[in-house]
Design a protein around this motif. Structure first.
Motif, PDB file in Angstrom:
ATOM      1  N   VAL A   1      -1.799  -2.436  -5.456  1.00  0.00           N
ATOM      2  CA  VAL A   1      -0.532  -3.158  -5.587  1.00  0.00           C
ATOM      3  C   VAL A   1      -0.404  -3.753  -6.997  1.00  0.00           C
ATOM      4  O   VAL A   1       0.660  -3.730  -7.610  1.00  0.00           O
ATOM      5  CB  VAL A   1      -0.401  -4.259  -4.510  1.00  0.00           C
ATOM      6  CG1 VAL A   1       0.819  -5.129  -4.775  1.00  0.00           C
ATOM      7  CG2 VAL A   1      -0.305  -3.622  -3.134  1.00  0.00           C
TER       8      VAL A   1
ATOM      9  N   SER B   1      -4.438  -6.954   5.015  1.00  0.00           N
ATOM     10  CA  SER B   1      -3.572  -8.009   5.557  1.00  0.00           C
ATOM     11  C   SER B   1      -3.866  -9.348   4.874  1.00  0.00           C
ATOM     12  O   SER B   1      -2.996 -10.200   4.772  1.00  0.00           O
ATOM     13  CB  SER B   1      -3.732  -8.119   7.079  1.00  0.00           C
ATOM     14  OG  SER B   1      -4.930  -8.777   7.412  1.00  0.00           O
TER      15      SER B   1
ATOM     16  N   ALA C   1      -6.471  -2.450  -1.627  1.00  0.00           N
ATOM     17  CA  ALA C   1      -5.065  -2.769  -1.405  1.00  0.00           C
ATOM     18  C   ALA C   1      -4.540  -3.618  -2.561  1.00  0.00           C
ATOM     19  O   ALA C   1      -3.493  -3.343  -3.144  1.00  0.00           O
ATOM     20  CB  ALA C   1      -4.901  -3.513  -0.085  1.00  0.00           C
TER      21      ALA C   1
ATOM     22  N   SER D   1       3.429  -1.060  -5.532  1.00  0.00           N
ATOM     23  CA  SER D   1       3.888  -0.513  -4.260  1.00  0.00           C
ATOM     24  C   SER D   1       3.024  -0.991  -3.096  1.00  0.00           C
ATOM     25  O   SER D   1       1.823  -0.738  -3.047  1.00  0.00           O
ATOM     26  CB  SER D   1       3.861   1.023  -4.309  1.00  0.00           C
ATOM     27  OG  SER D   1       3.880   1.540  -2.999  1.00  0.00           O
ATOM     28  N   LEU D   2       3.651  -1.692  -2.150  1.00  0.00           N
ATOM     29  CA  LEU D   2       2.911  -2.201  -0.995  1.00  0.00           C
ATOM     30  C   LEU D   2       2.455  -1.058  -0.094  1.00  0.00           C
ATOM     31  O   LEU D   2       1.363  -1.094   0.469  1.00  0.00           O
ATOM     32  CB  LEU D   2       3.784  -3.176  -0.208  1.00  0.00           C
ATOM     33  CG  LEU D   2       4.088  -4.493  -0.933  1.00  0.00           C
ATOM     34  CD1 LEU D   2       5.155  -5.276  -0.195  1.00  0.00           C
ATOM     35  CD2 LEU D   2       2.826  -5.329  -1.070  1.00  0.00           C
ATOM     36  N   LEU D   3       3.315  -0.020   0.021  1.00  0.00           N
ATOM     37  CA  LEU D   3       2.954   1.124   0.859  1.00  0.00           C
ATOM     38  C   LEU D   3       1.681   1.786   0.319  1.00  0.00           C
ATOM     39  O   LEU D   3       0.740   2.056   1.063  1.00  0.00           O
ATOM     40  CB  LEU D   3       4.109   2.131   0.898  1.00  0.00           C
ATOM     41  CG  LEU D   3       3.813   3.389   1.714  1.00  0.00           C
ATOM     42  CD1 LEU D   3       3.680   3.040   3.193  1.00  0.00           C
ATOM     43  CD2 LEU D   3       4.897   4.438   1.520  1.00  0.00           C
ATOM     44  N   LEU D   4       1.649   2.008  -1.000  1.00  0.00           N
ATOM     45  CA  LEU D   4       0.449   2.601  -1.605  1.00  0.00           C
ATOM     46  C   LEU D   4      -0.757   1.681  -1.409  1.00  0.00           C
ATOM     47  O   LEU D   4      -1.880   2.145  -1.225  1.00  0.00           O
ATOM     48  CB  LEU D   4       0.675   2.880  -3.093  1.00  0.00           C
ATOM     49  CG  LEU D   4       1.609   4.054  -3.433  1.00  0.00           C
ATOM     50  CD1 LEU D   4       1.738   4.202  -4.942  1.00  0.00           C
ATOM     51  CD2 LEU D   4       1.087   5.355  -2.814  1.00  0.00           C
TER      52      LEU D   4
ATOM     53  N   VAL E   1      -1.346  -0.278   1.158  1.00  0.00           N
ATOM     54  CA  VAL E   1      -1.825  -0.079   2.531  1.00  0.00           C
ATOM     55  C   VAL E   1      -2.578   1.246   2.624  1.00  0.00           C
ATOM     56  O   VAL E   1      -3.664   1.327   3.219  1.00  0.00           O
ATOM     57  CB  VAL E   1      -0.641  -0.096   3.525  1.00  0.00           C
ATOM     58  CG1 VAL E   1      -1.074   0.419   4.883  1.00  0.00           C
ATOM     59  CG2 VAL E   1      -0.088  -1.507   3.646  1.00  0.00           C
ATOM     60  N   ILE E   2      -2.029   2.282   1.985  1.00  0.00           N
ATOM     61  CA  ILE E   2      -2.707   3.590   2.009  1.00  0.00           C
ATOM     62  C   ILE E   2      -4.071   3.480   1.329  1.00  0.00           C
ATOM     63  O   ILE E   2      -5.071   4.013   1.824  1.00  0.00           O
ATOM     64  CB  ILE E   2      -1.820   4.658   1.321  1.00  0.00           C
ATOM     65  CG1 ILE E   2      -0.564   4.895   2.172  1.00  0.00           C
ATOM     66  CG2 ILE E   2      -2.590   5.963   1.130  1.00  0.00           C
ATOM     67  CD1 ILE E   2       0.472   5.789   1.524  1.00  0.00           C
TER      68      ILE E   2
ATOM     69  N   PHE F   1       3.516  -8.551   1.104  1.00  0.00           N
ATOM     70  CA  PHE F   1       4.538  -8.378   2.129  1.00  0.00           C
ATOM     71  C   PHE F   1       5.287  -9.695   2.336  1.00  0.00           C
ATOM     72  O   PHE F   1       4.679 -10.710   2.670  1.00  0.00           O
ATOM     73  CB  PHE F   1       3.907  -7.942   3.446  1.00  0.00           C
ATOM     74  CG  PHE F   1       3.534  -6.490   3.467  1.00  0.00           C
ATOM     75  CD1 PHE F   1       4.473  -5.525   3.797  1.00  0.00           C
ATOM     76  CD2 PHE F   1       2.253  -6.088   3.139  1.00  0.00           C
ATOM     77  CE1 PHE F   1       4.141  -4.177   3.810  1.00  0.00           C
ATOM     78  CE2 PHE F   1       1.906  -4.740   3.149  1.00  0.00           C
ATOM     79  CZ  PHE F   1       2.854  -3.784   3.482  1.00  0.00           C
TER      80      PHE F   1
END
Lengths: 301, 308
Positions: free
Chosen positions: B56, B211, B52, B61-64, B66-67, B123
């Motif tokens: 980032v 997280s 993660a 990209s936070l979405l990437l 998380v993925i 986040f």
């Protein structure tokens, strides 16, 4: 006839090889082996020693070589490595970089009187003439950091995230508190020893708790401070550091860092060892002898 | 004095501290309900945290990010399921292997790809309109000013409880954990269900890592999780294999931790050794007096053999 010559050649070759083996430590290359409790990129204690050895490696070129075993917090694991290095006879200096390793050195050094050992942070050479001890007067830079912090604090509250109340961390924090109070007797310096050198999540929440209680400046010691540094950045607070420069990570928040320059004493040890003195001396890094250096961060102006 | 100790910020800290535990423990609970103990949660969390953070750092990209963590969890989960379900390994031992792999691999990757601790902008706290402004008892500050992953973690609790109790899938999972022979006779593929729960659990462990590295701490360092994954496993036992029980355990443990941080922060002189011990001691005491009514899966740690 041919067979005899062949045998002779083989014997001579074997003698050459055998005589060369124990001489490995006597060649022109100064070899160092070091063990440390955390990672070489911890921005703190282990990195300070790794950086010193890297500096010497660059300075001395082919005349210097070192191996570095990191992340060896468990004393028994360090003992295995230290014994192996000592018995190999390949190293001119063996460094146990952590105050928890003292008992191993005390046991190992008398067994290998021809090998030179160094350990810290402590000043105890155990009365052995093949042991160097080294420490840092971390309270000196701590005092300067504390004084500067008290001068810069607007809220009058400063948060300190400490590891375990021992060694150079305790020295630094005690110095910091004294320095802050010397500048402003009313300043509130809140100290929390979280009982861990490495617990980043807990250190982060300790820092967040200081922020919630009005701190506008943070400091701390040990490798878990990467968490509090991020907290300082996110909340627009100022950060004071120690052990190594954290200026890059603390970009925009870092004011001043006390940096350990172990290279200054390592040069002296190497000179002594090459002159035949294998130990018996205790070193202390201070601001006066150049072993401690104050480095300004961007937020320090 | 008391209002200082029990300031709203303490409860907010408690919710943040509980977040990684919730992800990891709820995920682990699903695996255990189907009969598989994954002791490697900590290692998977580290891999998730690293990926993660690295994603980032490189893409912003936070979405990437998380993925990335979910994929890291997925891959580790497939490996864990293969070893434990297909190869029927001793689960207590294989889990330690997974932990050590994750510990070493995340550190190696960190050193090679990143080098030195660097921070990312993770986040941000979401101030939920209207609710975050509630001043009464500090409710706004306590509940409605957290980052997205905190809300997701707590949302996971009722959803998991619903899935486990009220859906055919939940029934299958419980059946496979309680009586795999019977489930098998009913035509449920024990292997498939266990693969599913273990992989889901590993993905949640990956998210637990994320997280930390891109929401709560926003840095990565070797061994970032420092034992959180093992506490998460203990919380599954503490919670008696029920989502709300797990949440209660996570909150209790985190609350005592937040409290001890606050006590030091306001300058009350308590020996820090006691303060740091307190969460563990109180959790153990709570465990002793907790309900003995248990839903422990009878087939936990037992590989399934069709006996053909």
């Amino acid at each position: 006839m041919n067979k005899r010559i062949l045998t002779l050649v083989l014997v001579v070759m074997a003698m050459v090889v055998l005589s060369a083996l124990p001489a490995a430590a006597q060649d022109d290359v100064f070899r160092v082996a070091a063990v440390a409790p955390s990672a070489t990129n911890d921005l703190a204690f282990s990195q300070s020693m790794y950086k010193a050895l890297t500096m010497l490696d660059e300075e001395m070129g082919d005349g210097f070589d070192f191996v570095f075993q990191e992340n060896t917090f468990v004393v028994d694991d360090a003992a295995v490595a230290l014994r192996e290095w000592a018995s190999s006879g390949e190293y001119d200096l063996i460094i146990a970089h952590g105050s928890q390793y003292g008992s191993i050195i005390e046991e190992l050094a008398p067994e290998f009187p021809e090998v030179s050992f160094a350990w810290g942070t402590d000043v105890n050479t155990y009365g052995l003439d093949n042991v160097f001890a080294y420490t840092a007067a971390a309270d000196q830079g701590g005092y300067l950091n504390g004084a500067m912090a008290a001068y810069m604090s607007e809220s009058g509250t400063i948060g300190v995230v400490g590891p375990i109340e021992v060694g150079d961390a305790k020295l630094y924090i005690d110095g910091f508190v004294a320095g802050a109070q010397a500048v402003n007797p009313d300043v509130q310096v809140l100290v929390n020893y979280i009982q861990s050198f490495s617990d980043v999540p807990l250190a982060t929440e300790a820092a967040n708790t200081f922020v919630a209680n009005g701190a506008d400046i943070l400091t701390g010691s040990a490798q878990m401070v990467v968490g509090p540094i991020a907290v300082a950045k996110e909340n627009g607070l100022l950060w004071f550091g120690t052990q190594a420069s954290q200026a890059e990570l603390a970009e925009g928040a870092g004011v001043m860092f006390q940096v350990y320059r172990w290279d200054t004493i390592l040069r002296d040890m190497i000179e002594k060892i090459q002159g035949g003195t294998l130990g018996g001396e205790a070193y202390t890094l201070t601001l006066a002898n150049g072993g401690l250096q104050m480095v300004m961060g961007q937020a320090g102006g | 004095m008391i209002e200082n100790i029990l300031a709203p910020s303490v409860f907010a800290t408690c919710l943040r501290l509980a977040t990684p535990y919730l992800f990891a423990a709820i995920g682990e609970m699903f695996g255990q309900r189907s009969g598989v103990l994954n002791l490697g949660v900590e290692g998977i969390m580290l891999m998730g945290a690293f990926f993660a953070h690295y994603v980032v750092l490189s893409t912003g990209s936070l979405l990437l990010g998380v993925i990335g963590a979910l994929i890291a969890g997925l891959v580790m989960g497939i490996a864990v399921a293969f070893v434990n379900v297909t190869l029927k390994a001793e689960q207590g031992i294989s889990g330690i292997g997974v932990y050590l792999f994750g510990l070493g691999m995340s550190e190696l990757l960190f050193k090679t790809l990143v080098g030195t601790p660097r921070s990312v902008s993770g986040f941000p706290p979401l101030h939920i309109p209207v609710l975050s402004d509630i001043q009464f008892l500090g409710i706004g500050q306590i509940f409605f000013q957290h980052n997205l992953l905190v809300y997701v973690a707590f949302a996971l609790v009722p959803i998991s409880a619903y899935v486990l109790r009220r859906t055919p899938l939940g029934l299958m999972i419980r059946a496979v954990g309680q009586n795999p022979e019977a489930a098998d006779a009913m035509g449920i593929s024990v292997t498939r269900v266990r693969y599913m729960t273990v992989i889901f659990g590993a993905m949640m462990a990956g998210l637990a890592g994320a997280s930390l590295s891109i929401a709560l701490l926003n840095v990565f360092q070797q061994n970032l999780t420092s034992g959180l994954g093992f506490i998460a496993i203990a919380l599954v036992y503490f919670g008696r294999w029920r989502p709300f029980g797990v949440m209660l355990g996570a909150l209790l443990f985190s609350f005592v931790n937040a409290l001890q941080l606050q006590i030091s922060a306001i300058g009350i002189d308590v020996p820090s050794e006691f303060a740091v011990m307190a969460p563990y001691v109180i959790t153990i005491i709570a465990l002793v007096f907790a309900s003995k009514q248990t839903e422990k899966p009878t087939a936990l740690t037992k590989p399934f053999d069709r006996g053909e």
